[in-house]
Design an enzyme around this catalytic site. Structure first.
Site, PDB file in Angstrom:
ATOM      1  N   LYS A   1       0.837  -1.210   0.000  1.00 11.42           N
ATOM      2  CA  LYS A   1       0.000   0.000   0.000  1.00 11.42           C
ATOM      3  C   LYS A   1       0.866   1.252   0.000  1.00 11.42           C
ATOM      4  O   LYS A   1       0.649   2.174  -0.788  1.00 11.42           O
ATOM      5  CB  LYS A   1      -0.921  -0.039   1.220  1.00 11.42           C
ATOM      6  CG  LYS A   1      -1.826   1.155   1.367  1.00 11.42           C
ATOM      7  CD  LYS A   1      -3.029   0.836   2.240  1.00 11.42           C
ATOM      8  CE  LYS A   1      -2.728   0.900   3.721  1.00 11.42           C
ATOM      9  NZ  LYS A   1      -2.516   2.258   4.234  1.00 11.42           N
TER      10      LYS A   1
ATOM     11  N   SER B   1       7.588   9.377  11.842  1.00  6.54           N
ATOM     12  CA  SER B   1       6.437   9.208  10.953  1.00  6.54           C
ATOM     13  C   SER B   1       6.878   9.318   9.508  1.00  6.54           C
ATOM     14  O   SER B   1       7.362  10.373   9.070  1.00  6.54           O
ATOM     15  CB  SER B   1       5.369  10.273  11.254  1.00  6.54           C
ATOM     16  OG  SER B   1       4.451  10.330  10.180  1.00  6.54           O
TER      17      SER B   1
ATOM     18  N   ASP C   1       2.165  -0.802  12.106  1.00  7.15           N
ATOM     19  CA  ASP C   1       0.853  -1.322  11.691  1.00  7.15           C
ATOM     20  C   ASP C   1       0.635  -2.772  12.124  1.00  7.15           C
ATOM     21  O   ASP C   1      -0.467  -3.307  11.954  1.00  7.15           O
ATOM     22  CB  ASP C   1       0.696  -1.192  10.176  1.00  7.15           C
ATOM     23  CG  ASP C   1       0.646   0.275   9.743  1.00  7.15           C
ATOM     24  OD1 ASP C   1       0.255   1.124  10.562  1.00  7.15           O
ATOM     25  OD2 ASP C   1       1.017   0.560   8.593  1.00  7.15           O
TER      26      ASP C   1
ATOM     27  N   LYS D   1      -4.179   6.463  14.742  1.00 11.98           N
ATOM     28  CA  LYS D   1      -4.244   5.717  13.474  1.00 11.98           C
ATOM     29  C   LYS D   1      -5.699   5.703  12.988  1.00 11.98           C
ATOM     30  O   LYS D   1      -6.509   6.493  13.447  1.00 11.98           O
ATOM     31  CB  LYS D   1      -3.678   4.310  13.678  1.00 11.98           C
ATOM     32  CG  LYS D   1      -2.162   4.319  13.909  1.00 11.98           C
ATOM     33  CD  LYS D   1      -1.452   4.808  12.678  1.00 11.98           C
ATOM     34  CE  LYS D   1       0.043   4.895  12.873  1.00 11.98           C
ATOM     35  NZ  LYS D   1       0.700   5.548  11.741  1.00 11.98           N
TER      36      LYS D   1
ATOM     37  N   ARG E   1      -7.051  -2.921  10.044  1.00 13.67           N
ATOM     38  CA  ARG E   1      -6.137  -3.795  10.810  1.00 13.67           C
ATOM     39  C   ARG E   1      -6.895  -4.541  11.919  1.00 13.67           C
ATOM     40  O   ARG E   1      -6.534  -5.653  12.283  1.00 13.67           O
ATOM     41  CB  ARG E   1      -4.987  -2.995  11.419  1.00 13.67           C
ATOM     42  CG  ARG E   1      -4.215  -2.144  10.426  1.00 13.67           C
ATOM     43  CD  ARG E   1      -3.117  -2.894   9.698  1.00 13.67           C
ATOM     44  NE  ARG E   1      -2.530  -2.050   8.673  1.00 13.67           N
ATOM     45  CZ  ARG E   1      -2.179  -2.430   7.454  1.00 13.67           C
ATOM     46  NH1 ARG E   1      -2.331  -3.683   7.071  1.00 13.67           N
ATOM     47  NH2 ARG E   1      -1.662  -1.590   6.596  1.00 13.67           N
TER      48      ARG E   1
HETATM   49  C1  S3P Z   1       2.676   4.872   6.222  1.00 12.01           C
HETATM   50  C2  S3P Z   1       3.313   5.202   7.367  1.00 12.01           C
HETATM   51  C3  S3P Z   1       2.825   4.837   8.701  1.00 12.01           C
HETATM   52  C4  S3P Z   1       1.785   3.728   8.652  1.00 12.01           C
HETATM   53  C5  S3P Z   1       0.781   3.928   7.573  1.00 12.01           C
HETATM   54  C6  S3P Z   1       1.452   4.046   6.212  1.00 12.01           C
HETATM   55  C7  S3P Z   1       3.237   5.346   4.945  1.00 12.01           C
HETATM   56  O1  S3P Z   1       2.230   5.975   9.289  1.00 12.01           O
HETATM   57  O2  S3P Z   1       1.128   3.604   9.896  1.00 12.01           O
HETATM   58  O3  S3P Z   1      -0.128   2.849   7.547  1.00 12.01           O
HETATM   59  O4  S3P Z   1       2.839   4.862   3.875  1.00 12.01           O
HETATM   60  O5  S3P Z   1       4.105   6.218   4.979  1.00 12.01           O
HETATM   61  P1  S3P Z   1       3.150   7.063  10.056  1.00 12.01           P
HETATM   62  O6  S3P Z   1       4.242   7.357   9.143  1.00 12.01           O
HETATM   63  O7  S3P Z   1       2.289   8.255  10.300  1.00 12.01           O
HETATM   64  O8  S3P Z   1       3.551   6.364  11.333  1.00 12.01           O
END
Ligand code: S3P
Length: 445
Positions: A33, A179, A329, A356, A402
């Protein structure tokens, strides 16, 4: 009564998952994803026609595809197969007055970083009820420090209003919480800024954006724990990419296989970026033997095959704060493993779970308790005391994909089965989840 090992659709969008004696077989898990969002967005601002192979077909990535098309980008083909994306160049996005981001935090945060560099005025970015609860000050404040014009709703949440085209300057950002979404947003904005935009994180988050920018011809700087880009960048050319399998989707089957795999569950073509695979170390500490065969890299990302078999005598573990970003995740699944381990499994330093798709500290603990598990909320994580069994019962996804997957895996290993309310939320990242689980359990159906 559902057939044994069966996953049957109920009338009220609740799915009842019955226990199975074992799982076996090989799966190609769906495409990643995070990488699909990035491939679509970076293709859109490339100045070439990019072929994206195996882009994930899901609600989240569908929202990104729609947003890209709404920005005037020509896209041929279909998610799940291949897309030909005719990029409009780094400064060529022409969004309508309002862009929908559905449930996708990655979309809203990353596209905001691109939009501040476009000649646009007052574009509204909004999404569903869950997205409207998610914190955006973490991107809005640093973007403003770079000179961007971006507003949030009063609580610091979407809708966002973005105007672009003001001169931006590179700034050194220190993120309080690791993040990848925030880091990526700032690096993308940094492409348009004069000078270097640095992002420091307390612990490194997934680096898919950095890898894809480098593949597109952008020099990415790395110093200590910080990552940077120097702008303004004139052009970007993402080469054709194939999207590898999603570790986070594989994780549900990996945990199911650790509980029920006989002789084994095999997961092929999985992205094994080390910034994503923290769950492997945690499961190994709990006593699970996981086979890992490296395959050919895909899209500049390490990839391979994972195998796992039923593990007796799981041991509780503590997940430490520095491990959290590499398994952000997958933490709900750690709660499930904890329920089946001896001792108390504790997750610490994971307050980020509260913001989340749902408050995943509250929703995981609520779901596990509903299934007869001893679980306790902590400010920054949770504790689960294992009894070696899950009675079963009814739990709610609360619209969080999830959680829906957690409930289904719990059902397979439970004594009485689990009814997962709002199971359809799985479509956010893994529409074929029930079909794939059934394929692994079909030997006994
Ligand atoms: C993601 C980063 C994560 C993750 C999300 C997808 C991404 O979030 O939880 O499902 O694609 O960069 P954070 O970067 O805010 O922790």
């Amino acid at each position: 009564m559902p057939r044994p090992g069966g996953v049957s659709l109920g009338r009220m969008a609740a799915v009842r998952v019955a226990p199975v004696p074992l799982l076996r077989g090989t799966l190609q898990v769906p495409s990643d994803k995070s990488l699909t969002h990035r491939a679509l967005l970076l293709s859109a601002v490339s100045d070439r026609e990019v072929r994206v192979g195996r882009p994930l077909d899901s609600a989240d990535t569908g929202a990104t595809l729609q947003a890209v098309e709404d920005c005037g980008v020509r896209v041929d083909g279909h998610l799940g197969d291949a897309l030909l994306i005719t990029g409009r160049g780094l400064r060529g996005l022409r969004p309508p007055p309002a862009l929908g981001c559905a449930n996708a935090g990655t979309l809203i945060r990353l596209i905001a970083g691109l939009l501040v560099g476009q000649s646009i005025d007052h574009v509204v970015l909004d999404g569903d009820e869950s997205l409207r609860g998610r914190p955006m000050t973490r991107i809005a404040r640093p973007l403003r420090a770079m000179g961007a014009t971006i507003f949030t709703a009063p609580g610091g949440t979407p809708p966002l209003v973005v105007s672009g085209g003001a001169p931006l300057v590179g700034v050194e950002h220190h993120l309080e919480v690791a993040s990848a979404q925030v880091k990526s947003c700032l690096l993308l904005a940094g492409l348009f800024a004069e000078g270097t935009t640095w992002v420091h994180e307390p612990v490194m988050s997934r680096d898919h954006t950095e890898r894809m920018l480098e593949a597109s011809g952008v020099a990415v700087l790395r110093e200590g724990g910080a990552v940077g880009v120097t702008g303004p960048v004139e052009r970007l050319a993402l080469p054709d990419v194939d999207v590898p399998g999603d570790f986070s989707s594989a994780a549900a089957h990996l945990v199911a296989g650790a509980l029920l795999g006989d002789p084994e569950v095999r997961l092929e073509g999985v992205n094994l970026n080390p910034a994503r695979t923290g769950l492997l170390a945690v499961m190994r500490r709990m006593g699970v033997v996981i086979g890992e065969e490296a395959g050919k890299p895909v899209a500049g990302e390490p990839c391979g095959t994972l195998t796992v078999s039923r593990t007796e005598g799981l041991r509780a573990t503590e997940v430490e704060p520095h491990e959290v970003p590499s398994m952000i995740d997958e933490l709900p699944l750690v709660g499930l493993l904890g329920a089946l381990a001896s001792g108390t499994t504790v997750v610490r330093g994971a307050a980020e779970l509260r913001v989340k798709e749902s408050d995943r500290i509250a929703s995981v603990v609520r779901a596990l308790r509903a299934l007869g598990v001893e679980a306790e909320e902590r400010e920054d994580g949770f504790a689960v005391t294992g009894s070696g069994r899950i009675a079963g019962g009814a739990m709610e996804s609360v619209g969080d994909h999830r959680l829906a997957m957690l409930g289904a895996v719990a059902g397979l290993v439970s004594e009485e089965g689990v009814s997962v309310g709002g199971f359809e939320a799985v479509a956010v990242s893994y529409p074929g989840f029930a079909r794939d689980l059934a394929a692994l359990g079909a030997v006994n159906a």
